[in-house]
Design an enzyme around this catalytic site. Structure first.
Site, PDB file in Angstrom:
ATOM      1  N   ASN A 128       7.565 -25.746  -4.612  1.00  0.00           N
ATOM      2  CA  ASN A 128       7.885 -24.680  -5.565  1.00  0.00           C
ATOM      3  C   ASN A 128       7.807 -25.177  -7.010  1.00  0.00           C
ATOM      4  O   ASN A 128       8.217 -24.481  -7.930  1.00  0.00           O
ATOM      5  CB  ASN A 128       9.273 -24.104  -5.277  1.00  0.00           C
ATOM      6  CG  ASN A 128      10.379 -25.143  -5.421  1.00  0.00           C
ATOM      7  OD1 ASN A 128      10.117 -26.292  -5.769  1.00  0.00           O
ATOM      8  ND2 ASN A 128      11.611 -24.738  -5.151  1.00  0.00           N
ATOM      9  N   ASP A 135      18.212 -37.924  -8.133  1.00  0.00           N
ATOM     10  CA  ASP A 135      19.109 -36.866  -7.669  1.00  0.00           C
ATOM     11  C   ASP A 135      19.870 -37.310  -6.428  1.00  0.00           C
ATOM     12  O   ASP A 135      19.602 -38.385  -5.867  1.00  0.00           O
ATOM     13  CB  ASP A 135      18.322 -35.563  -7.390  1.00  0.00           C
ATOM     14  CG  ASP A 135      17.002 -35.818  -6.653  1.00  0.00           C
ATOM     15  OD1 ASP A 135      16.849 -36.877  -6.014  1.00  0.00           O
ATOM     16  OD2 ASP A 135      16.121 -34.949  -6.716  1.00  0.00           O
ATOM     17  N   HIS A 172       9.297 -27.905  -8.201  1.00  0.00           N
ATOM     18  CA  HIS A 172      10.447 -28.658  -8.720  1.00  0.00           C
ATOM     19  C   HIS A 172      10.075 -30.122  -8.945  1.00  0.00           C
ATOM     20  O   HIS A 172       9.199 -30.662  -8.263  1.00  0.00           O
ATOM     21  CB  HIS A 172      11.685 -28.493  -7.830  1.00  0.00           C
ATOM     22  CG  HIS A 172      11.686 -29.240  -6.533  1.00  0.00           C
ATOM     23  ND1 HIS A 172      12.477 -28.868  -5.475  1.00  0.00           N
ATOM     24  CD2 HIS A 172      11.017 -30.349  -6.102  1.00  0.00           C
ATOM     25  CE1 HIS A 172      12.302 -29.722  -4.488  1.00  0.00           C
ATOM     26  NE2 HIS A 172      11.418 -30.620  -4.833  1.00  0.00           N
ATOM     27  N   GLU A 214      15.000 -26.760  -9.771  1.00  0.00           N
ATOM     28  CA  GLU A 214      14.315 -25.675  -9.088  1.00  0.00           C
ATOM     29  C   GLU A 214      13.767 -24.675 -10.118  1.00  0.00           C
ATOM     30  O   GLU A 214      14.157 -24.713 -11.295  1.00  0.00           O
ATOM     31  CB  GLU A 214      15.292 -24.967  -8.136  1.00  0.00           C
ATOM     32  CG  GLU A 214      15.970 -25.895  -7.128  1.00  0.00           C
ATOM     33  CD  GLU A 214      15.046 -26.388  -6.007  1.00  0.00           C
ATOM     34  OE1 GLU A 214      13.815 -26.346  -6.168  1.00  0.00           O
ATOM     35  OE2 GLU A 214      15.570 -26.838  -4.968  1.00  0.00           O
TER      36      GLU A 214
HETATM   37  P1  PGA Z   1       7.890 -34.816  -0.833  1.00  0.00           P
HETATM   38  O1  PGA Z   1       8.961 -34.175  -1.820  1.00  0.00           O
HETATM   39  O2  PGA Z   1       7.357 -35.998  -1.530  1.00  0.00           O
HETATM   40  O3  PGA Z   1       8.709 -35.175   0.383  1.00  0.00           O
HETATM   41  O4  PGA Z   1       6.886 -33.764  -0.570  1.00  0.00           O
HETATM   42  C1  PGA Z   1       8.617 -34.008  -3.141  1.00  0.00           C
HETATM   43  C2  PGA Z   1       9.744 -33.327  -3.866  1.00  0.00           C
HETATM   44  O5  PGA Z   1      10.377 -32.428  -3.277  1.00  0.00           O
HETATM   45  O6  PGA Z   1       9.991 -33.667  -5.022  1.00  0.00           O
END
Ligand code: PGA
Length: 255
Positions: A132, A63, A134, A139
């Protein structure tokens, strides 16, 4: 689904890197799907110590933010350049990130989806999981068969990513993200998670119903998923799911 539970975040990197290294050894021009955020950093650190020939490896990021100027240090283009391309010794021409600064990001998203297909698909996709649920920037509410597209970031995601910016208001509101359907076409999905703050969502994703409310739950439908979690992140997994306890005895070898 294979679940490795390891002592700490560093060990998630050791184990995940061992799996990725095996793919690259057997296919020197493997197509990797690479992730940003904190969870994959120990993986790249461990992978860099394998001393693999990486010049033919291709990589596609999950992304990118929409609206950051090209070269912004927190654009995923730059993060991938620093943490993946340079650290692992990939050839920059073999590394792609969605064009978040394109004049037409919708077209850029469609082109990116097509480019992954044209590359023959992704051999191994590294993933983190958001609080959350994702994966990439899909999302809650994302269609389980969605394609690479422009999306709006959830408030929770912008809060989590504010740590990388001077002010929370600087976090972009939109992104280009590989879709869940796009991600599900990768031949092997490798999810890494560490920290107590991921325990509830990891359990919801792996033990709960498959639902767009928790996008990572779609992994339950993929035939080849490996999860590498530290003990804190694995704390709420249901015993019925039989997580495999792994003791990493030699950090340079892994499993
Ligand atoms: P993080 O992010 O590894 O920084 O916790 C994970 C994500 O949002 O996919």
């Amino acid at each position: 689904m294979e679940i490795f539970v390891v002592p700490d975040a560093a060990a998630t990197g050791t184990v995940a890197a061992g799996l990725i290294a095996a793919v690259i050894r057997s296919k020197p021009d493997a197509v990797l799907g690479v992730a940003t955020g904190g969870s994959p950093l120990p993986v790249y650190a461990a992978l860099s110590s394998h001393g693999l020939e990486m010049s033919r490896v291709r990589a596609y990021a999950l992304d990118e933010y929409v609206g950051l100027p090209t070269g912004h240090p927190e654009s995923y283009g730059e993060v991938v350049r620093r943490e993946v391309t340079e650290r692992l010794g990939l050839d920059p021409v073999n590394v792609r990130v969605p064009a978040g600064s394109a004049a037409d990001p919708h077209q850029a998203a469609a082109d990116y989806d097509a480019a992954i297909r044209d590359a023959g698909g992704i051999d191994l996709q590294l993933l983190g999981i958001g609080h959350n649920g994702h994966i990439a920037f899909n999302e809650p509410g994302s269609a389980l068969d969605s394609r690479t597209r422009v999306e709006t970031l959830a408030a929770r995601t912008r809060e989590a990513n504010a740590r990388y910016f001077d002010s929370p208001a600087d976090v972009p509101t939109r992104c280009i993200t590989q879709g869940l359907g796009t991600i599900m076409e990768a031949r092997h999905l490798l999810l890494v998670a560490s920290g107590r703050d991921k325990a509830e969502i990891l359990a919801a994703a792996l033990n709960g119903p498959v639902t767009a409310d928790c996008p990572a739950s779609v992994l339950q439908r993929h035939p080849h998923v490996t999860v590498v979690a530290d003990q804190a992140a694995a704390a709420r997994l249901e015993p019925g799911n039989n997580p495999v306890q792994v003791r990493v005895v030699d950090a340079s070898v892994g499993v």
